[in-house]
Every structure is written in structure tokens, then in C-alpha cells.
Design a protein around this motif. Structure first.
Motif, PDB file in Angstrom:
ATOM      1  N   GLN A 152      42.557  43.403  42.867  1.00 26.09           N
ATOM      2  CA  GLN A 152      42.569  41.940  42.780  1.00 26.09           C
ATOM      3  C   GLN A 152      44.017  41.527  42.868  1.00 26.09           C
ATOM      4  O   GLN A 152      44.799  41.793  41.953  1.00 26.09           O
ATOM      5  CB  GLN A 152      41.934  41.443  41.473  1.00 26.09           C
ATOM      6  CG  GLN A 152      42.122  39.943  41.234  1.00 26.09           C
ATOM      7  CD  GLN A 152      41.624  39.073  42.388  1.00 26.09           C
ATOM      8  OE1 GLN A 152      40.619  39.381  43.021  1.00 26.09           O
ATOM      9  NE2 GLN A 152      42.332  37.998  42.688  1.00 26.09           N
ATOM     10  N   GLU A 189      45.226  38.199  44.109  1.00 32.75           N
ATOM     11  CA  GLU A 189      45.580  36.808  43.808  1.00 32.75           C
ATOM     12  C   GLU A 189      45.645  36.644  42.286  1.00 32.75           C
ATOM     13  O   GLU A 189      44.749  37.138  41.599  1.00 32.75           O
ATOM     14  CB  GLU A 189      44.526  35.846  44.374  1.00 32.75           C
ATOM     15  CG  GLU A 189      44.977  34.402  44.246  1.00 32.75           C
ATOM     16  CD  GLU A 189      43.974  33.406  44.840  1.00 32.75           C
ATOM     17  OE1 GLU A 189      42.891  33.805  45.292  1.00 32.75           O
ATOM     18  OE2 GLU A 189      44.292  32.219  44.820  1.00 32.75           O
ATOM     19  N   ALA A 190      46.674  35.971  41.770  1.00 33.40           N
ATOM     20  CA  ALA A 190      47.764  35.364  42.500  1.00 33.40           C
ATOM     21  C   ALA A 190      48.891  36.366  42.777  1.00 33.40           C
ATOM     22  O   ALA A 190      49.404  36.456  43.893  1.00 33.40           O
ATOM     23  CB  ALA A 190      48.302  34.175  41.694  1.00 33.40           C
ATOM     24  N   MET A 210      37.400  37.083  37.639  1.00 32.77           N
ATOM     25  CA  MET A 210      36.910  35.766  38.036  1.00 32.77           C
ATOM     26  C   MET A 210      35.556  35.936  38.728  1.00 32.77           C
ATOM     27  O   MET A 210      34.896  36.949  38.557  1.00 32.77           O
ATOM     28  CB  MET A 210      37.911  35.101  38.981  1.00 32.77           C
ATOM     29  CG  MET A 210      39.341  35.163  38.527  1.00 32.77           C
ATOM     30  SD  MET A 210      39.788  33.917  37.299  1.00 32.77           S
ATOM     31  CE  MET A 210      40.036  32.485  38.337  1.00 32.77           C
ATOM     32  N   ALA A 217      34.932  35.757  42.304  1.00 27.68           N
ATOM     33  CA  ALA A 217      35.012  36.543  43.527  1.00 27.68           C
ATOM     34  C   ALA A 217      36.357  36.271  44.185  1.00 27.68           C
ATOM     35  O   ALA A 217      37.096  35.398  43.753  1.00 27.68           O
ATOM     36  CB  ALA A 217      33.889  36.161  44.484  1.00 27.68           C
ATOM     37  N   MET A 218      36.633  37.032  45.240  1.00 28.85           N
ATOM     38  CA  MET A 218      37.935  36.912  45.896  1.00 28.85           C
ATOM     39  C   MET A 218      37.797  37.048  47.405  1.00 28.85           C
ATOM     40  O   MET A 218      37.149  37.974  47.902  1.00 28.85           O
ATOM     41  CB  MET A 218      38.877  37.987  45.330  1.00 28.85           C
ATOM     42  CG  MET A 218      40.264  37.950  45.918  1.00 28.85           C
ATOM     43  SD  MET A 218      41.093  36.377  45.557  1.00 28.85           S
ATOM     44  CE  MET A 218      42.111  36.224  47.006  1.00 28.85           C
ATOM     45  N   GLU A 219      38.456  36.126  48.102  1.00 28.02           N
ATOM     46  CA  GLU A 219      38.271  35.966  49.548  1.00 28.02           C
ATOM     47  C   GLU A 219      39.140  36.860  50.427  1.00 28.02           C
ATOM     48  O   GLU A 219      39.427  36.500  51.571  1.00 28.02           O
ATOM     49  CB  GLU A 219      38.543  34.496  49.900  1.00 28.02           C
ATOM     50  CG  GLU A 219      40.033  34.051  49.799  1.00 28.02           C
ATOM     51  CD  GLU A 219      40.407  33.398  48.475  1.00 28.02           C
ATOM     52  OE1 GLU A 219      39.712  33.613  47.465  1.00 28.02           O
ATOM     53  OE2 GLU A 219      41.413  32.664  48.459  1.00 28.02           O
ATOM     54  N   GLU A 279      33.532  31.914  49.201  1.00 26.19           N
ATOM     55  CA  GLU A 279      34.466  32.934  49.695  1.00 26.19           C
ATOM     56  C   GLU A 279      34.453  32.987  51.223  1.00 26.19           C
ATOM     57  O   GLU A 279      35.491  33.160  51.855  1.00 26.19           O
ATOM     58  CB  GLU A 279      34.159  34.310  49.107  1.00 26.19           C
ATOM     59  CG  GLU A 279      34.089  34.360  47.573  1.00 26.19           C
ATOM     60  CD  GLU A 279      35.261  33.712  46.861  1.00 26.19           C
ATOM     61  OE1 GLU A 279      36.380  33.733  47.407  1.00 26.19           O
ATOM     62  OE2 GLU A 279      35.055  33.171  45.753  1.00 26.19           O
ATOM     63  N   HIS A 305      36.536  30.203  52.645  1.00 22.26           N
ATOM     64  CA  HIS A 305      37.974  30.455  52.525  1.00 22.26           C
ATOM     65  C   HIS A 305      38.557  31.087  53.781  1.00 22.26           C
ATOM     66  O   HIS A 305      39.768  31.011  53.998  1.00 22.26           O
ATOM     67  CB  HIS A 305      38.249  31.419  51.362  1.00 22.26           C
ATOM     68  CG  HIS A 305      38.563  30.747  50.052  1.00 22.26           C
ATOM     69  ND1 HIS A 305      39.422  29.677  49.939  1.00 22.26           N
ATOM     70  CD2 HIS A 305      38.154  31.022  48.786  1.00 22.26           C
ATOM     71  CE1 HIS A 305      39.526  29.330  48.664  1.00 22.26           C
ATOM     72  NE2 HIS A 305      38.765  30.120  47.933  1.00 22.26           N
ATOM     73  N   LYS A 362      43.830  24.982  49.028  1.00 14.06           N
ATOM     74  CA  LYS A 362      42.728  25.819  49.478  1.00 14.06           C
ATOM     75  C   LYS A 362      41.530  25.747  48.544  1.00 14.06           C
ATOM     76  O   LYS A 362      40.395  25.805  48.989  1.00 14.06           O
ATOM     77  CB  LYS A 362      43.184  27.271  49.710  1.00 14.06           C
ATOM     78  CG  LYS A 362      43.428  28.117  48.457  1.00 14.06           C
ATOM     79  CD  LYS A 362      43.767  29.568  48.855  1.00 14.06           C
ATOM     80  CE  LYS A 362      44.101  30.491  47.687  1.00 14.06           C
ATOM     81  NZ  LYS A 362      42.931  31.038  46.979  1.00 14.06           N
ATOM     82  N   GLU A 363      41.766  25.629  47.228  1.00  9.81           N
ATOM     83  CA  GLU A 363      40.636  25.693  46.300  1.00  9.81           C
ATOM     84  C   GLU A 363      39.860  24.375  46.215  1.00  9.81           C
ATOM     85  O   GLU A 363      38.634  24.371  46.253  1.00  9.81           O
ATOM     86  CB  GLU A 363      41.091  26.156  44.913  1.00  9.81           C
ATOM     87  CG  GLU A 363      41.617  27.597  44.887  1.00  9.81           C
ATOM     88  CD  GLU A 363      40.622  28.641  45.388  1.00  9.81           C
ATOM     89  OE1 GLU A 363      39.419  28.340  45.538  1.00  9.81           O
ATOM     90  OE2 GLU A 363      41.058  29.787  45.652  1.00  9.81           O
ATOM     91  N   TYR A 367      44.295  28.454  37.491  1.00 10.70           N
ATOM     92  CA  TYR A 367      43.033  28.499  38.237  1.00 10.70           C
ATOM     93  C   TYR A 367      42.017  27.729  37.396  1.00 10.70           C
ATOM     94  O   TYR A 367      41.190  28.301  36.700  1.00 10.70           O
ATOM     95  CB  TYR A 367      42.619  29.955  38.495  1.00 10.70           C
ATOM     96  CG  TYR A 367      43.472  30.562  39.579  1.00 10.70           C
ATOM     97  CD1 TYR A 367      44.802  30.889  39.342  1.00 10.70           C
ATOM     98  CD2 TYR A 367      42.968  30.726  40.871  1.00 10.70           C
ATOM     99  CE1 TYR A 367      45.600  31.385  40.358  1.00 10.70           C
ATOM    100  CE2 TYR A 367      43.756  31.230  41.890  1.00 10.70           C
ATOM    101  CZ  TYR A 367      45.081  31.552  41.626  1.00 10.70           C
ATOM    102  OH  TYR A 367      45.865  32.028  42.642  1.00 10.70           O
ATOM    103  N   TYR A 423      40.554  23.223  40.845  1.00 11.70           N
ATOM    104  CA  TYR A 423      39.360  23.502  41.640  1.00 11.70           C
ATOM    105  C   TYR A 423      38.449  22.273  41.760  1.00 11.70           C
ATOM    106  O   TYR A 423      38.181  21.792  42.853  1.00 11.70           O
ATOM    107  CB  TYR A 423      38.547  24.642  40.992  1.00 11.70           C
ATOM    108  CG  TYR A 423      38.989  26.038  41.398  1.00 11.70           C
ATOM    109  CD1 TYR A 423      40.257  26.514  41.095  1.00 11.70           C
ATOM    110  CD2 TYR A 423      38.125  26.891  42.070  1.00 11.70           C
ATOM    111  CE1 TYR A 423      40.655  27.797  41.442  1.00 11.70           C
ATOM    112  CE2 TYR A 423      38.512  28.188  42.426  1.00 11.70           C
ATOM    113  CZ  TYR A 423      39.781  28.634  42.110  1.00 11.70           C
ATOM    114  OH  TYR A 423      40.165  29.894  42.468  1.00 11.70           O
ATOM    115  N   GLN A 444      44.564  37.854  31.144  1.00 10.10           N
ATOM    116  CA  GLN A 444      43.934  36.682  31.764  1.00 10.10           C
ATOM    117  C   GLN A 444      42.722  36.192  30.995  1.00 10.10           C
ATOM    118  O   GLN A 444      42.564  35.005  30.728  1.00 10.10           O
ATOM    119  CB  GLN A 444      43.462  37.038  33.183  1.00 10.10           C
ATOM    120  CG  GLN A 444      44.520  36.847  34.238  1.00 10.10           C
ATOM    121  CD  GLN A 444      43.953  37.113  35.626  1.00 10.10           C
ATOM    122  OE1 GLN A 444      42.894  36.616  35.984  1.00 10.10           O
ATOM    123  NE2 GLN A 444      44.653  37.899  36.409  1.00 10.10           N
TER     124      GLN A 444
END
Ligand code: ARG
Ligand code: ZN
Length: 878
Positions: A118, A120-121, A259, A261-263, A297, A300, A318-319, A375, A380, A827
Motif C-alpha cells: 500500500q 498511497e500516500a 482502507m 481499496a487502492m487504485e 477504483e 480512478h 482525484k478523490e 483521507y 472525499y 493510521q
């Protein structure tokens, strides 16, 4: 250390390409990185090459194949600086990392025997030395090597261009991503998965291979995700003309994920919660959430990857945009009205709270200590509301034109929110100067409206005022450009045509049904208005503001029965319920018996009986606002009174309409085979709501009904609501019921997470002891974020009675959990800490107790900056 948006400087070097070679091992993964570096034209030779790097053991470093000695570079806090570098060169570094002990779930980590990333960021800096910032974009080539039998699948972004065996039972794969990307979109997965494949033909006829990788044995729970992916691909082509650009689209589901998910380019990594779904394990809501996150995702790929952010302050670029796109997608697949209500509920319960608390920030923040804390629902979800307002102002076509210009100008670039505004402006010749304040000012604007009717002239005037409360670091606010959608409803319940009188000095402009508020005080007058008209204001929640209009109870019940705008119809009911609740709170202050107007009962009954309405809408409209939403509607409140009032209202409605709830429960109960069409989903939703009212009666016959539903359910929607209602009741066998459910489902992790939440949100006084011992239960695992959210997160956010216990044990419990977790997962700990953000809203004893726990947290040794930022800001706010 605080980072400021105003400090932005471009990176002085170009990284033309990156080659990463991973030799995977749990405690000693070796990462060899080769960067082709070129100094930018206007940069002097003095400029050091600064690379980020965290928790890396540097084994070697070389420029153009010459090892550097220690005088030529220095390790600094958070990275590495190389001095006196040539104009262009290759830099080779070799580092050692330990994925097995990486419990932060950032960077490269092992999760149930499989590697994943993972980034991001700023997680890439935990993998290798690199300029880990989104405006540094490069072409990535990745070689992965690992034991062949344990890790048969070796995945990274783009296309696999090579693979093979190596001696000693190992194998390797080489991946190349033809698109330039920032490091936060890098991904690597290695493991032994089950694989579901399919394919999609794009609008230009290209065949894309679709692959979903999951834990062994979960293949039958992936079909919904696959169908969702295809729908999302099709929808983006049809609505926005956006096509997928690689030959393969991979999704990997992992159980340990911070989180949703991640794109990552071509290789999305998902929390299992947003991939796995089968009727017996997932609720109707879960099915929709899976589809929404898969969509998110996927979307994105254009709004995030092809055009990315220049720096992290631009995250909403983007979000916000991608959330808006996934909301529209879901609305399209389900029901626009219902989806709008669901989205607004998030804004009102969570985002309004954030805006009014110590973490308040504009959708484009000006500073942060830890980026991961930003985030947020503001970036968002409020960000998505801001995007939605463009569509309201410019129309669907205008919005689409703006997006076209945005992609034409910026494809392949890392850009800013300002670039987005300019594209919208230029494509439409529309002045968005004042609208830009939505990016710079924090806080929830308040719009107060009153009306005057002139019977002689048959004119109705709406007087608008807007203001925005101070937020930390922002005392005075300028007026926003607020689009307020209005309707006027005649006594028969029909909308009348809006005829605004021609613009006069100081009046607000009206276009169609949109009133453009631009200054602190403005009015608008409508002609030809018959007597007795009721205004319906902020239809569709056309702007993320708090609206105040002094409706009478009668007007509210009228709107609840007749508003043609389904959002405002729902809203009228919510306001009706809130009014009653706050009134009941006052009655408690004064003492005496609690009572409320009968019109609320008949309004509830009328809505329940309205055959023209969809069951999901009814279910939403009949649900009394939650405690967190109610809290945001007042400045100070006695939480005990608030909860008592809410429970009293619900129980009264249950008693007075007992036969109605029962009748609707029985007529909507579906006893045949499981179906997932819209009608069945609606019926299940309505049944759940009816049963939840009935349960407040504490009757044995109702307990039996709920038990029967639990026992005979052929789907998780019916089962989980029944379980929840039983566990949250006073039914004396409830613990046995809970235990049976646990036994039945113990091998389905996602179902057990629901069970944990249900246990944690039981409002009874024993809950705190029970969740204390659940920490040692075999189903619980502190290192797993889903479990932490299910147990601890649910307790703090959805059990107000027990979290806010007067004896302070709820607060102590939370502080203790943060203490055990902050070193493991900064986090997730920081998110938990946020439960104290609104401490100033409560009575002085609770304030004192929450503050004390915040101080306890701040005194913890080597506190992570994630938790520090939240706790210190919570205490600082004045
Ligand atoms: N970009 C991801 C999404 O919204 C979220 C990843 C954020 N992760 C983090 N650790 N901050 O789809
Ligand atoms: Zn996103």
C-alpha cells in the motif's frame, strides 16, 4: 513537523525510468533500485538529490556503477541526500526491508502468507529510496523473485513481459507498465491465490483480460465483484467516453488493509470486504458497497491515474471527483433518490461533525502533519458535493465539456484543483471565481431562509442569509456561491411553475429552479403565486450546507406527504422527528411526562401506507435520525436526554402503530427462494425497519418473530438485522443466540466482523465488559484493521449510550485500545482517536473525562505523528 501547501516546489530532477528488483523474503527482502536521473534544465549543479526513505537498511549505493563512500551522501531523517551529482546518471541502491514485521500496512507487508503493498500516500518510501511525491512520474519496470511453490503468482503493474524458473525452487516475473506514474500507484502482490478470470471488450474493440485474485476457497464469492467491474467499465465509456488503457485489469483482495481499496495502475488492491460477496454472507448493502468501491477504483484510472495530483494538498482533485463518479454510477444502477439520501446521511452525520470540530479543513487543506489523516469525509465526500455543484451550475453537458477539456489538457500530468476549475471555466465560459472559495474555506455554511407572502400582488419572497462559522485558523469567511434548488408546492401538493420577478438590485439570480446565493443577504421574489404555497428549499441537497427555515409542524407533515423531490420529502420527515426529539429533550429539562404531537404518528402511518413509494425509500424515511446526526444539529446537549428522547419517540411510534408495523412486516416478508432484484431488496429493507420498531415493544411474540427470521433466513440481510435486533434487546436468551451465530459462521471472517460490531453496539450496560473480554476472543485480532473497526470503531461510533457512559469507562476503554495499537498501526489508531474530536459538545463532566483521556494519549511514549496530530488538535481548539 507541519507541511504547508504554500511551500510547494517542483522536484529538481526527472526520473526517466525506474527498475526495481525484489528478492522476497519475510524478514529480509532485498530491493535493488535503478533510477535514470536527469537534472532539470534550470537547476544548478549544487542541488542535492533528495530521496525519501523510511525504515530501510541501506546496503549499497552507486552512481554510474561507482560505489559512493560516506562523504558523497548522507542519511537524514526520513531519507537520503546525494551531493554533487552529475547532470544525468544512473543511481543504484540496494536496501533490505522486513515485510513480516511491517504491521503499519504501509509499504510492502505480509498478510496471511502473501505479500502486498500500500503506497498511497507515502508508503513507497518504506520500500526503497525514491522521491515519493505524486508529481514525480516515471516508467516502472519490476522484477520479482520468490519461492515458486509458496508464491506461484508474482504480480505488479502493467504487462508481464518475462517469467521463468531459477534454481533452488525459485521463480521470477518481470512487469512493465507503459504509463508514467507516481510512486504511490506502484503495487506488488505475491502469493498463492484462487483466480477468477473474465474479459471485457472496450468501445474501440480491444479485449481486456479481467482477473480477480482471492484467498483460496473464496472463488464463489467473487462473481459479483467481476460483474461490477464490467458494469463500471461500460458505464465510464457510455457516460464519460473513457476507455480502459491496458491489456489486463487485476484486482487482488487482502484481509489486512487500512482502507477500502487502492487504485494502483492495472493492479488494484482491495480490502476483502469490498470484493467478497455471496447472498448468505453479504447483506444487500454489502453488495452495493462492493459495486461502488469496484467502480470507484476503476474510475480512478482516469481521474487519479491518467491525471493525477501535483501534491497531496490536491487530494480532492482525484478523490472528490472519483467519489462523485462512483455515486453517479451507483445511482444509475440502483435508485437515484435513495442513493442521494444515503450520500447526504454521510455528510450530515460525519462531514458536518468534522467541519465543526478541531480537524476542520477545506476540501483542499492548507497544512498537515500526517497526510494519512487527511483521507477524510471532507476531502472525499464534501469534495464530491463540490463536484456535484459544478454539474448543477453548468448542467450535465457543461460538466462533461469541462471534463473533456480537463483530460485534453492534462492527460499524463500531475495537476492541481485550480487546473480543474480552470478547465470547467474555460470549457463553459462560466465565471467560477467565487465558487473557488469552496476549495479554500473550511466549515459548513449555514443558510437561513424566511418567506413573505404578499396576497395582493400574489408574490412570494424568499429572504436568504448565509454565514459560515469560524474554524481553526480561519476566523472570517467570505460568502460562498451556493446553488439552492427550490420548488413551490400548492395546497394540493403540486409544484407550481417558478416565475422569478426580473432581477432587481441585490436580488439573487434564478436559473430554472436554482437560486444563486452569492452574498450574505439576498432575496428573490416569485410572481403569480397562489395563497398557501409551501416552499421546498435545497432540493436534492443542492449544496453541502445547513438549511434553516422555520417550518410549522403542519408544513413539515405536508412536505413529508407531498414533496415531489424525494430528498426533501425524506428531509421533511427527518426534521419532523428531530423537532420532536429536541422538544422531548426540553421537556426532560423541565421535568414532567413526555408527550408529542399526534400529527407525527399519523404522518408516519401515512408514509408507511403509501403504496406508491418504494420500500427502500420508506425504510429511510421511517428511520429516526441517528444520534451523531442529531448532535450536529445543536450546540450543546444533554446526551442522556437525547438518547432517552430518541428511544421514547421510537417506542411510542411502535406502540401506536403496532398493527401497522406488523402488517407491513408480514406483507413484505418474502418466504420463497432468495432473489436480488430491486423489489426484493426493497422489501427486505422495509421488513427490517418494521421489525426494528416492533422490537422496542419488548414482547415475547416479537422476539419469536425475530428468532424465526434469524433461523429461517436464506440471506445475510435478513439474518444480520434479526441478530442485531435480538442482541440489542432485553431478550433473556440473547447471548445464547449470539453464541450460536458465532459457531455457525466462525470460518467466514467478514460475517464474524458483523458479529463483532453487533456485540459492540449493544446499548446495554454489560457491553463494555463484554467487549473488553472480546479482545481476547479467537475472532479478534488487533493487527487486523477490519476487526479493530468492527469491534472498537463500532463501539465508539455507533454505541453512543455506552461510549458516552457517565462513569467514563467508555472513554477509558478507547484510550487503552489506542495505547495497545499506536505502535502497531498508526493510521488505524489515529482514526480511533478521532472519536474524541467532538468532546466539547458534551456536559462538563464528560468533557473533563474525554479531555483527560486525550491527555493520557498525548503522554504515551513515542507517539506516532498520526495519533499526535489528532489528539493535539482536539485539545488545542479554542
Ligand atoms: N486512493 C484510495 C481510494 O480512495 C485510498 C487510499 C488511501 N490510503 C491511505 N492509507 N491513506 O480509493
Ligand atoms: Zn479514491
Amino acid at each position: 513537523q507541519v507541511h504547508y501547501r504554500s511551500d510547494y516546489k517542483p522536484y529538481p530532477y526527472d526520473i526517466k525510468d525506474v527498475y526495481l528488483a525484489f528478492d522476497l523474503a519475510p524478514n529480509a527482502t532485498i530491493v535493488e533500485t535503478t533510477l535514470t536521473v536527469q537534472r532539470k534544465a534550470d537547476i544548478s549543479g549544487e542541488e542535492p538529490l533528495c530521496l525519501d526513505g523510511v525504515d530501510l537498511e541501506l546496503l549499497s549505493i552507486a552512481i554510474d556503477d561507482r560505489e559512493l563512500d560516506e562523504s558523497q551522501y548522507q542519511l537524514v531523517d526520513g531519507g537520503l541526500e546525494v551531493l554533487n551529482v552529475p547532470e544525468s546518471f544512473t543511481l543504484k541502491t540496494k536496501v533490505k526491508i522486513s515485510p513480516d514485521t511491517n504491521t503499519s500496512l504501509e509499504g510492502l507487508y505480509l498478510s496471511s502468507g502473501k505479500y502486498c503493498t500500500q503506497c498511497e500516500a507515502q508508503g513507497f518510501s518504506k520500500i526503497t529510496f525514491y522521491p515519493d511525491r505524486p508529481d514525480v512520474m516515471s516508467i516502472f519496470k519490476v522484477r520479482i523473485e520468490a519461492e515458486a511453490d509458496v508464491f506461484p503468482h508474482l504480480l505488479s503493474n502493467g504487462n508481464r513481459i518475462e517469467h521463468g524458473e531459477i534454481e533452488g525452487g525459485k521463480h521470477f516475473a518481470v512487469w512493465e507498465d507503459p504509463f508514467k506514474k507516481p510512486s504511490y500507484l506502484f503495487a506488488l502482490c505475491a502469493g498463492d491465490y484462487d483466480l477468477l478470470t473474465s474479459s471485457f471488450t472496450t468501445m474501440t474493440g480491444r479485449e481486456v483480460r479481467l482477473e480477480i485474485y482471492v484467498d483460496k476457497g473464496k472463488l464463489d464469492q467473487c462473481h459479483h465483484a467481476m460483474e461490477s467491474l464490467k458494469k463500471a467499465m461500460k458505464w465510464d465509456e457510455e457516460v464519460f467516453g473513457l476507455e480502459y488503457d491496458l491489456d489486463t485489469y487485476m484486482i487482488v483482495a487482502v484481509g489486512d488493509f487500512n482502507m477500502g481499496a487502492m487504485e494502483n495502475k492495472g493492479l488494484n488492491i482491495f480490502n476483502t470486504k469490498y470484493v467478497l460477496a455471496s447472498p448468505d454472507t453479504a447483506t444487500d448493502t454489502d453488495f452495493i458497497d462492493v459495486e461502488a468501491v469496484i467502480g470507484h477504483e476503476y474510475f480512478h484510472n482516469w481521474t487519479g491515474n491518467r491525471v493525477t495530483c501535483r501534491d497531496w494538498f490536491q487530494l480532492s482533485l482525484k478523490e472528490g471527483l472519483t467519489v462523485f463518479r462512483d455515486q453517479e454510477f451507483t445511482a444509475n444502477q440502483t435508485d437515484h433518490g435513495v442513493k442521494r439520501i444515503e450520500d447526504v446521511k454521510v455528510i450530515r452525520s460525519h462531514q458536518f461533525a468534522e467541519d465543526a470540530g478541531p480537524m476542520a479543513h477545506p476540501i483542499r487543506p492548507d497544512s498537515y502533519i500526517e497526510m494519512n489523516n487527511f483521507y477524510t469525509v471532507t476531502v472525499y465526500n464534501k469534495g464530491a458535493e463540490v463536484i456535484r455543484m459544478y454539474q448543477t451550475l453548468l448542467g450535465r453537458d457543461g460538466f462533461k465539456r469541462g471534463l473533456d477539456v480537463y483530460f485534453e489538457r492534462h492527460d499524463g500530468e500531475a495537476v492541481t484543483c485550480e487546473d480543474f476549475v480552470r478547465a470547467m471555466e474555460d470549457a463553459n465560459g462560466y465565471d467560477l471565481q467565487q465558487f473557488r472559495r469552496w476549495y479554500s474555506q473550511a466549515g459548513t455554511p449555514e443558510v437561513t431562509v424566511s418567506s413573505d407572502y404578499d396576497a395582493d400582488k400574489r408574490q412570494l419572497t424568499l429572504n436568504f442569509k448565509q454565514s459560515c462559522p469560524a474554524t481553526p485558523g480561519q476566523k472570517d469567511k467570505e460568502p460562498f456561491h451556493i446553488p439552492v434548488k427550490v420548488g413551490l408546492i400548492d395546497t394540493l401538493g403540486n409544484d407550481i411553475e417558478l416565475k422569478p420577478v426580473p432581477l432587481t438590485q441585490g436580488a439573487a439570480k434564478v436559473e430554472g429552479d436554482i437560486v444563486h446565493l452569492k452574498s450574505a443577504k439576498q432575496a428573490v421574489t416569485f410572481d403569480d403565486v397562489p395563497e398557501g404555497v409551501t416552499p421546498s428549499i435545497l432540493r436534492g441537497f443542492s449544496a453541502p450546507v445547513k438549511l434553516h427555515y422555520d417550518y410549522s409542524l403542519k408544513e413539515l407533515t405536508f412536505l413529508f406527504a407531498h414533496d415531489s423531490d424525494s430528498f426533501n420529502r425524506w428531509q421533511a420527515g427527518q426534521e419532523l422527528f428531530s423537532r420532536v426529539i429536541f422538544d422531548l429533550c426540553e421537556q426532560q429539562e423541565k421535568g414532567g411526562t413526555l408527550r408529542f404531537d399526534d400529527s407525527v404518528v399519523s404522518a408516519t402511518k401515512n408514509l408507511l401506507d403509501d403504496a406508491s413509494l418504494d420500500g427502500q425509500f420508506k425504510s429511510l424515511a421511517l428511520t429516526i435520525p441517528g444520534v451523531s446526526t442529531l448532535l450536529e444539529q445543536t450546540n450543546s446537549i444533554n446526551i442522556d436526554h437525547l438518547i432517552t428522547a430518541r428511544d421514547f419517540l421510537k417506542k411510542q411510534l411502535a406502540e401506536k402503530l403496532e398493527l401497522d408495523w406488523l402488517l407491513h412486516y408480514q406483507t413484505n416478508r418474502h418466504l420463497g427462494d432468495y432473489e436480488q432484484d430491486k423489489e426484493s431488496v426493497s422489501k427486505r429493507a422495509l421488513c427490517g425497519t418494521c421489525l426494528s420498531y416492533l422490537m422496542t415493544l419488548e414482547k415475547d411474540s416479537v422476539y419469536q418473530l425475530a428468532l424465526k427470521q434469524l433461523e429461517t433466513a436464506n440471506n445475510m440481510t435478513d439474518a444480520s438485522i434479526a441478530l442485531q435486533l435480538i442482541v440489542h434487546s432485553n431478550y433473556e436468551q440473547k447471548l445464547k443466540v449470539a453464541e450460536d451465530f458465532y459457531q455457525k459462521w466462525q470460518s467466514e471472517e467478514l460475517v464474524i466482523n458483523k458479529w463483532l460490531s453487533i456485540m459492540a453496539t449493544d446499548p446495554s450496560d454489560e457491553t463494555i465488559d463484554r467487549i473488553e473480554s472480546l479482545l481476547d476472543h479467537p475472532s479478534f485480532e488487533l493487527k487486523n484493521p477490519n476487526k479493530v473497526r468492527s469491534l472498537i470503531g463500532a463501539f465508539t461510533s455507533a454505541n453512543p449510550r455506552q461510549f458516552h457512559r457517565a462513569d467514563g469507562r467508555g472513554y477509558e476503554y478507547l484510550a487503552r485500545q489506542i495505547k495497545s495499537l499506536y505502535a502497531i498501526n498508526p493510521q488505524v489508531s489515529a482514526r480511533l482517536t478521532g472519536a474524541f474530536n467532538r468532546w466539547r459538545k458534551f456536559d462538563s463532566e464528560r468533557q473533563q473525562k474525554m479531555r483527560q483521556q486525550l491527555e493520557v494519549i498525548l503522554s504515551m511514549p513515542e507517539l506516532s505523528k498520526d495519533v499526535f496530530e489528532i489528539a493535539s488538535k482536539a485539545l488545542k481548539q479554542d
